[in-house]
Design a protein around this motif. Structure first.
Motif, PDB file in Angstrom:
ATOM      1  N   ALA A 189       4.034   6.986   9.244  1.00 63.80           N
ATOM      2  CA  ALA A 189       2.819   7.652   8.770  1.00 63.80           C
ATOM      3  C   ALA A 189       3.183   9.034   8.229  1.00 63.80           C
ATOM      4  N   GLU A 200      -6.991   6.744  11.280  1.00 61.80           N
ATOM      5  CA  GLU A 200      -5.555   6.949  11.521  1.00 61.80           C
ATOM      6  C   GLU A 200      -4.739   6.833  10.232  1.00 61.80           C
ATOM      7  N   PRO A 201      -3.790   7.743  10.037  1.00 57.96           N
ATOM      8  CA  PRO A 201      -2.895   7.654   8.867  1.00 57.96           C
ATOM      9  C   PRO A 201      -1.987   6.435   8.982  1.00 57.96           C
ATOM     10  N   GLN A 202      -1.526   5.934   7.855  1.00 59.86           N
ATOM     11  CA  GLN A 202      -0.639   4.779   7.837  1.00 59.86           C
ATOM     12  C   GLN A 202       0.529   5.033   6.897  1.00 59.86           C
ATOM     13  N   GLY A 203       1.662   4.443   7.250  1.00 61.31           N
ATOM     14  CA  GLY A 203       2.826   4.535   6.376  1.00 61.31           C
ATOM     15  C   GLY A 203       2.735   3.545   5.228  1.00 61.31           C
ATOM     16  N   GLY A 243      -4.944   8.942   5.940  1.00 59.18           N
ATOM     17  CA  GLY A 243      -6.084   8.755   6.820  1.00 59.18           C
ATOM     18  C   GLY A 243      -7.356   9.230   6.161  1.00 59.18           C
ATOM     19  N   VAL A 284       7.370  -1.390   6.728  1.00 58.73           N
ATOM     20  CA  VAL A 284       6.338  -0.377   6.931  1.00 58.73           C
ATOM     21  C   VAL A 284       7.000   0.949   7.272  1.00 58.73           C
ATOM     22  N   GLU A 311       1.532   5.199   1.170  1.00 58.39           N
ATOM     23  CA  GLU A 311       1.257   5.876   2.431  1.00 58.39           C
ATOM     24  C   GLU A 311      -0.139   6.485   2.367  1.00 58.39           C
ATOM     25  N   ASP A 312      -0.817   6.460   3.484  1.00 55.88           N
ATOM     26  CA  ASP A 312      -2.222   6.864   3.546  1.00 55.88           C
ATOM     27  C   ASP A 312      -2.361   7.965   4.588  1.00 55.88           C
ATOM     28  N   LEU A 330       3.544   0.398   2.923  1.00 51.97           N
ATOM     29  CA  LEU A 330       3.945  -0.985   3.193  1.00 51.97           C
ATOM     30  C   LEU A 330       4.546  -1.560   1.925  1.00 51.97           C
ATOM     31  N   ARG A 378       0.849  -1.193   0.000  1.00 50.91           N
ATOM     32  CA  ARG A 378       0.000   0.000   0.000  1.00 50.91           C
ATOM     33  C   ARG A 378       0.884   1.242   0.000  1.00 50.91           C
TER      34      ARG A 378
END
Length: 598
Positions: free
Chosen positions: A205, A169-172, A154, A202, A151-152, A174, A149
């Motif tokens: 974020a 929540e934001p995510q880094g 959020g 990972v 980076e998101d 992957l 994925r």
């Protein structure tokens, strides 16, 4: 003396031990001939001291079971199952038997040590497994595509009943190492523990959760009043419903001088589906080009066919302002609504895309015509078919605007001159003979346009005279037209806009060119005809006439060459002369000669 006897005794003892060990190894090798070593296992199954046939019989059921056993790969808590048949997996039982029998027999100098240690050391050998490497690669690529994925930043979940907005929540990002996944699966296919795990990389974020929560609070405030957001334009107002705003809302990332941060974004596609059609009906406005108010009939008449001159004629200001158009743009709306939500604004003028007209006001004003640069009139007999074609083409060309440096083309503006668009059959010169074709006669308009351009002082790019001289046209200053091959082309070499106006009566057609003059006067000097020749004679058999009888079908006319000199006289500077040489081949005299019986 006693020491030597001790040494000899020791050496004899050592030799005895070597003999005993050698004897033991020989006996061991003899005892293990044709069977596997003791303490040997294959895929966890004991095959010690077995013949090849016994090993095959023992491991074959295991191979069948293993061939159908799927492999489960776990990445980040998600399981991905690989079915062996999808990669053409095959277990080679014969090769596995050979591997088992090869233990201690590989030809290495230390092989006998492995034979010795097999008495107390157990070795578990894997089955020999093969598969389609490309098929496995495709499976791994699919797993990576499903797992990786970006980076998101959020997002939000919105309760439609209460209007409560909750931050996601934001995510880094992957990422998976393809080679590592391939090695892990390959090892599992051989060792068969049933499952394997690969750790993903990972990243951090992109923004903090606190930023997303702050945006969620702003969005919740915007939706709390349940009155929508209103956009105002010249032609009306448009309300953006809260439901549409909520469904379009998300979180984006910007990098600017303040650093990397989260921002509220709205999906333009969602807004387009929701209000695009209504917004266009409400706000879109077509641009209106600036215009030049010039009469079709010029302020003076000019039709001189021979040696003559023309000076630009001043005209009153002809500029009429146009206006910009406006176009709804969902991307602009998305950005504007996001700003309104963050700033707490509920009503604002809509941000529309400005659509400039083809001729903007500032450009038109700078280059507006100030003079009649050139005009010319030719005449025809009232009531003829060809007059319809001349007038139709004149109406099509009327009002043409030519930008500085742009080329004017009659054919480009008119397109094919066919009967289905209103032209009628009329006389056209084809292979030296006058016959009726659809759109015939428009060469008179070509000649008229050529003369207007001649005296306007613009660059003459393309024209072609008729094959014989026609008295209604200026000698050496005329042009024929055929779509698409023969055209009248000229280029606007002035610093302003050119406007072409046309006018016609039941007996004449006029073409006028307005613009900003480069020359104070343009002259035409007609030379004396030269290379005069008699009319060519074309005799053609006619069985409808009695033999020996002749009838003149076309009287014909002689040919000659003529030169016209165009003089371009600037306000300051030397006169520029251009020589235009025309060769008229002459009109054939066509005689029908009778071949019939009287």
């Amino acid at each position: 003396m006693s020491l030597s006897r001790a040494v000899r005794t020791g050496l004899l003892a050592l030799a005895g031990l070597v003999v005993m060990a050698s004897t033991f190894v020989v006996v061991l090798i003899a005892a293990q001939t044709g069977e596997t070593m003791p303490n040997t296992r294959v895929a966890g199954v004991d095959v010690s001291r077995m013949s090849p046939e016994e090993v095959r019989a023992t491991i074959a059921p295991v191979a069948v079971e293993r061939s159908a056993l799927p492999v489960t790969l776990t990445i980040g808590g998600t399981e991905h199952v690989l079915v062996p048949s999808s990669i053409a997996q095959a277990i080679d039982v014969d090769a596995s038997v050979r591997v088992a029998l090869d233990r201690g027999r590989r030809g290495s100098p230390l092989a006998f040590i492995e034979r010795l240690t097999s008495l107390w050391v157990t070795v578990d050998l894997p089955l020999v497994v093969a598969w389609d490497e490309r098929a496995l690669g495709r499976w791994v690529d699919g797993v990576i595509a499903d797992t990786e994925r970006r980076e998101d930043a959020g997002g939000f979940t919105i309760d439609p009943a209460s209007g409560t907005v909750t931050a996601i929540e934001p995510q880094g990002a992957l990422r998976l190492d393809r080679e590592r996944v391939m090695r892990t699966i390959a090892r599992e296919l051989v060792e068969r523990a049933g499952s394997a795990t690969v750790e993903a990389e990972v990243g951090p974020a992109p923004v903090g959760m606190a930023e997303v929560e702050a945006l969620a609070a702003r969005l919740e405030d915007a939706l709390a009043e349940r009155t929508g957001h209103v956009l105002i334009g010249e032609a009306g107002r448009l309300e953006v419903p809260d439901e549409l705003l909520a469904s379009a809302a998300g979180v984006g990332i910007v990098d600017d001088a303040a650093g990397r941060r989260a921002v509220l974004v709205l999906d333009p596609a969602v807004l387009e589906r929701g209000i695009g059609a209504t917004a266009r009906r409400t706000f879109d406005r077509e641009p209106v080009a600036a215009r030049f108010a010039l009469e079709r009939r010029p302020p003076i008449d000019f039709d001189e066919p021979g040696t003559t001159s023309f000076e630009p004629v001043p005209i009153p200001s002809a500029f009429i302002e146009g206006r910009d158009g406006a176009r709804f743009d969902p991307e602009r709306l998305a950005a504007q609504l996001a700003r309104m939500v963050v700033e707490g604004v509920r009503e604002a003028p809509i941000d529309l895309e400005v659509v400039e007209p083809e001729l903007p006001n500032d450009e038109a004003r700078r280059g507006a015509p100030t003079h009649l640069l050139g005009t010319f009139t030719t005449y025809f007999t009232p009531g003829q078919q060809r007059n319809t074609n001349i007038r139709l083409l004149a109406d099509i060309i009327d009002g043409a605007v030519v930008a500085p440096g742009e080329q004017f083309s009659i054919n480009e503006l008119s397109g094919p001159r066919t009967c289905d668009v209103g032209y009628v059959p009329a006389g056209t010169i084809v292979a030296g003979e006058l016959i009726d074709t659809c759109g015939g006669g428009v060469s008179q308009f070509g000649t008229t346009t050529f003369n207007a351009a001649f005296f306007a002082g613009v660059r003459l790019d393309q024209w072609k005279a008729h094959s014989w001289y026609i008295s209604r046209y200026p000698m050496g200053r005329e042009a024929t037209l055929t779509y698409p091959s023969l055209d009248v082309l000229f280029t606007n070499t002035t610093e302003g806009w050119l406007v072409v106006r046309t006018a016609h009566t039941d007996r004449s057609v006029t073409v006028s060119i307005y613009g900003r003059p480069r020359y104070a006067r343009v002259t035409a000097t007609l030379g004396t005809p030269s290379d005069v020749r008699a009319a060519p004679v074309r005799r053609q058999p006619d069985p409808a006439l009695p033999e020996g009888v002749e009838r003149v079908l076309q009287a014909g006319g002689g040919g000659f060459a003529i030169e016209v000199v165009r003089g371009l006289e600037p306000v300051d500077g030397p006169i520029v002369q251009e020589r235009l040489r025309t060769v008229y081949l002459g009109q054939p005299r066509i005689v029908a000669v009778g071949t019939g019986i009287g």
